[in-house]
Every structure is written in C-alpha cells, then in structure tokens.
Design an enzyme around this catalytic site. Structure first.
Site, PDB file in Angstrom:
ATOM      1  N   ARG A  94      73.757  23.959  31.998  1.00 40.39           N
ATOM      2  CA  ARG A  94      73.566  23.216  30.750  1.00 40.39           C
ATOM      3  C   ARG A  94      72.613  22.057  31.003  1.00 40.39           C
ATOM      4  NH1 ARG A  94      74.854  25.774  26.522  1.00 40.39           N
ATOM      5  NH2 ARG A  94      75.122  23.867  25.307  1.00 40.39           N
ATOM      6  N   ASN A 110      71.788  17.173  41.799  1.00 44.23           N
ATOM      7  CA  ASN A 110      71.644  18.589  41.464  1.00 44.23           C
ATOM      8  C   ASN A 110      70.990  19.311  42.635  1.00 44.23           C
ATOM      9  OD1 ASN A 110      71.489  20.943  39.748  1.00 44.23           O
ATOM     10  ND2 ASN A 110      69.296  20.555  39.544  1.00 44.23           N
ATOM     11  N   HIS A 112      68.455  22.544  43.409  1.00 47.22           N
ATOM     12  CA  HIS A 112      67.507  23.440  42.754  1.00 47.22           C
ATOM     13  C   HIS A 112      66.947  24.399  43.812  1.00 47.22           C
ATOM     14  CE1 HIS A 112      64.656  24.809  39.805  1.00 47.22           C
ATOM     15  NE2 HIS A 112      63.694  24.682  40.703  1.00 47.22           N
ATOM     16  N   GLU A 146      64.138  14.180  32.668  1.00 43.10           N
ATOM     17  CA  GLU A 146      63.220  15.324  32.768  1.00 43.10           C
ATOM     18  C   GLU A 146      63.793  16.358  33.740  1.00 43.10           C
ATOM     19  OE1 GLU A 146      58.793  16.355  34.403  1.00 43.10           O
ATOM     20  OE2 GLU A 146      59.262  14.263  34.020  1.00 43.10           O
ATOM     21  N   GLU A 177      70.608  26.153  50.916  1.00 38.73           N
ATOM     22  CA  GLU A 177      71.340  25.363  49.918  1.00 38.73           C
ATOM     23  C   GLU A 177      72.690  24.913  50.478  1.00 38.73           C
ATOM     24  OE1 GLU A 177      71.422  26.767  45.853  1.00 38.73           O
ATOM     25  OE2 GLU A 177      69.854  28.218  46.291  1.00 38.73           O
TER      26      GLU A 177
HETATM   27  C1  GRF Z   1      72.035  28.243  43.182  1.00 44.22           C
HETATM   28  O1  GRF Z   1      70.943  28.980  43.642  1.00 44.22           O
HETATM   29  C2  GRF Z   1      71.605  26.908  42.683  1.00 44.22           C
HETATM   30  O2  GRF Z   1      70.565  26.356  43.419  1.00 44.22           O
HETATM   31  C3  GRF Z   1      71.123  27.249  41.306  1.00 44.22           C
HETATM   32  O3  GRF Z   1      72.071  28.177  40.825  1.00 44.22           O
HETATM   33  C4  GRF Z   1      72.639  28.867  41.926  1.00 44.22           C
HETATM   34  C5  GRF Z   1      74.108  28.680  41.860  1.00 44.22           C
HETATM   35  O4  GRF Z   1      74.784  29.419  42.843  1.00 44.22           O
HETATM   36  N1  GRF Z   1      70.962  26.066  40.518  1.00 44.22           N
HETATM   37  P1  GRF Z   1      76.302  29.109  43.196  1.00 44.22           P
HETATM   38  O5  GRF Z   1      77.069  29.173  41.877  1.00 44.22           O
HETATM   39  O6  GRF Z   1      76.367  27.774  43.823  1.00 44.22           O
HETATM   40  O7  GRF Z   1      76.702  30.218  44.115  1.00 44.22           O
END
Ligand code: GRF
Length: 211
Positions: A94, A110, A112, A146, A177
C-alpha cells in the site's frame, strides 16, 4: 540497552519479516518485533509470525475504500496502542499518504528489491534483466512521501548471471534482502543512522556503501 519496539507491516508471505524476527531473537539485538500487521487477511506471513509467538493482526484496507488516510488512522491507532517506536515495511503493498509518512518520519523504513535509485516501483527483476545491468540488489531506506526515494540505510548487490531468469535473480536478491534488512534495522534502532525531520535537509549518515 532498551530494545526498540518494532512493528513489521506485510501483505504477503513475509520472508523479510521472518528474517527480522530471527535476527531479533539474538540477545544483543537492539529491537524487538512486537507486532506484525497485514492489510490482507490471507497473507501467509501472519501465520508465520504467530508461530514465532509474535502478535499478528489484520488491518484490512478494503472497508476504507478510497479513503487512504482513514485506513492509515486505523493502522496508526494499532501502532500507538502497542507503543511501537519503529515501523518496517516488508512487502507491504500500500502507498502511504504524506500524513502517515510525516507522522512516522525517521521511524519508518522499507526494503526495495533493487539498487535504488535504479528501478523504483514494481517488476524490478524483469526490468533489471531487460536493462542488461551487470549487478542488481536490494536497498533498505527511510520512507519519504515520494515512492522508493528516501535516504538509503543499507544497500548490497549480486552479479546478474548469464541465463538468469526473473525467478533465479529474485531468489538471489532475496538472500541479500534477508541479510541487509536486519543490519539496517540494527543501525536505526541503535541510533547510528539519523534522518533529519521534514523541515530540515534530508540526509542519512552511516550508510553502508554498495559493493
Ligand atoms: C520483497 O522482495 C520486498 O523487497 C518487496 O516485496 C517482497 C516481499 O517479500 N518489497 P516477503 O513478503 O518479505 O517474502
């Protein structure tokens, strides 16, 4: 050390949420994952959080229709009721209004799946392959009004390999990540990365350079 009370906001499977929960199990980690909120009742991450003993609730956006701020006020009320200090977005699908972003400014981060400022928005892996970049990765950043534009906290990359598909590349980036989100949350929770308020120039310090 007082651990910061953190909420993770999700919309789906929650693998980044799980990485944060796991990191926060370490005694010396400066944050507690005190709450998980999904805007979708069917998010599989909810179950995953509950299995780890974390309070996991739904704040469904649909009853609010197009009134995004009303949805955010409901979200905000839950965060405040549980004395949340930092909010991590982890696959939360969202967009926020400037009202919510300002309210949580400097305390809202966040992840990304791209090396920002490259490939803001959706379908980052497909677009990275189409662009023919040699490296691709992930970024944790402070949220500003933004989209995908706030100051970077941690960023890391992997090589794009010949024969990579969206799926193979996404899987390799996902490992990044899961590594960098706990690092970034640690930096913010320890106060080693600061984000100036909206009325001052926007900057982050202590960011890890991209490899
Ligand atoms: C991840 O790749 C995150 O960077 C992106 O959405 C995906 C979410 O994956 N914004 P998860 O729900 O954390 O497995």
């Amino acid at each position: 050390m007082t651990r910061k009370r953190v909420a993770v906001l999700i919309s789906g499977r929650g693998s980044n949420m799980a990485a944060l929960i796991e990191a926060a199990q370490a005694k010396d980690y400066p944050a507690d994952i005190a709450l998980v909120i999904s805007n979708r009742p069917d998010a599989s991450g909810l179950e995953r959080a509950r299995k780890a003993g974390i309070a996991a609730i739904v704040v469904d956006h649909r009853p609010f229709g197009s009134d995004r701020e009303a949805f955010e006020r409901a979200l905000d009320a839950e965060l405040r009721a549980r004395r949340i200090e930092l909010v991590c977005l982890a696959g939360f699908m969202r967009l926020f209004t400037p009202w919510f972003v300002a309210r949580w400014s400097g305390r809202l981060i966040n992840i990304h799946p791209a090396l920002l400022p490259q490939f803001k928005g959706l379908d980052t892996h497909r677009r990275a392959l189409e662009a023919g970049v040699k490296r691709h990765g992930a970024t944790v950043h402070f949220v500003v009004p933004e989209i995908d534009a706030g100051p970077i906290i941690v960023q890391d990359s992997v090589a794009v390999l010949a024969g990579d598909t969206e799926e193979t590349l996404a899987a390799r980036v996902l490992e990044v990540e899961h590594r960098i989100y706990p690092q970034a949350l640690r930096l913010v929770a320890e106060g080693r990365v600061a984000f100036a308020s909206a009325s001052e120039p926007v900057k982050a310090t202590g960011a890890t350079p991209t490899k």
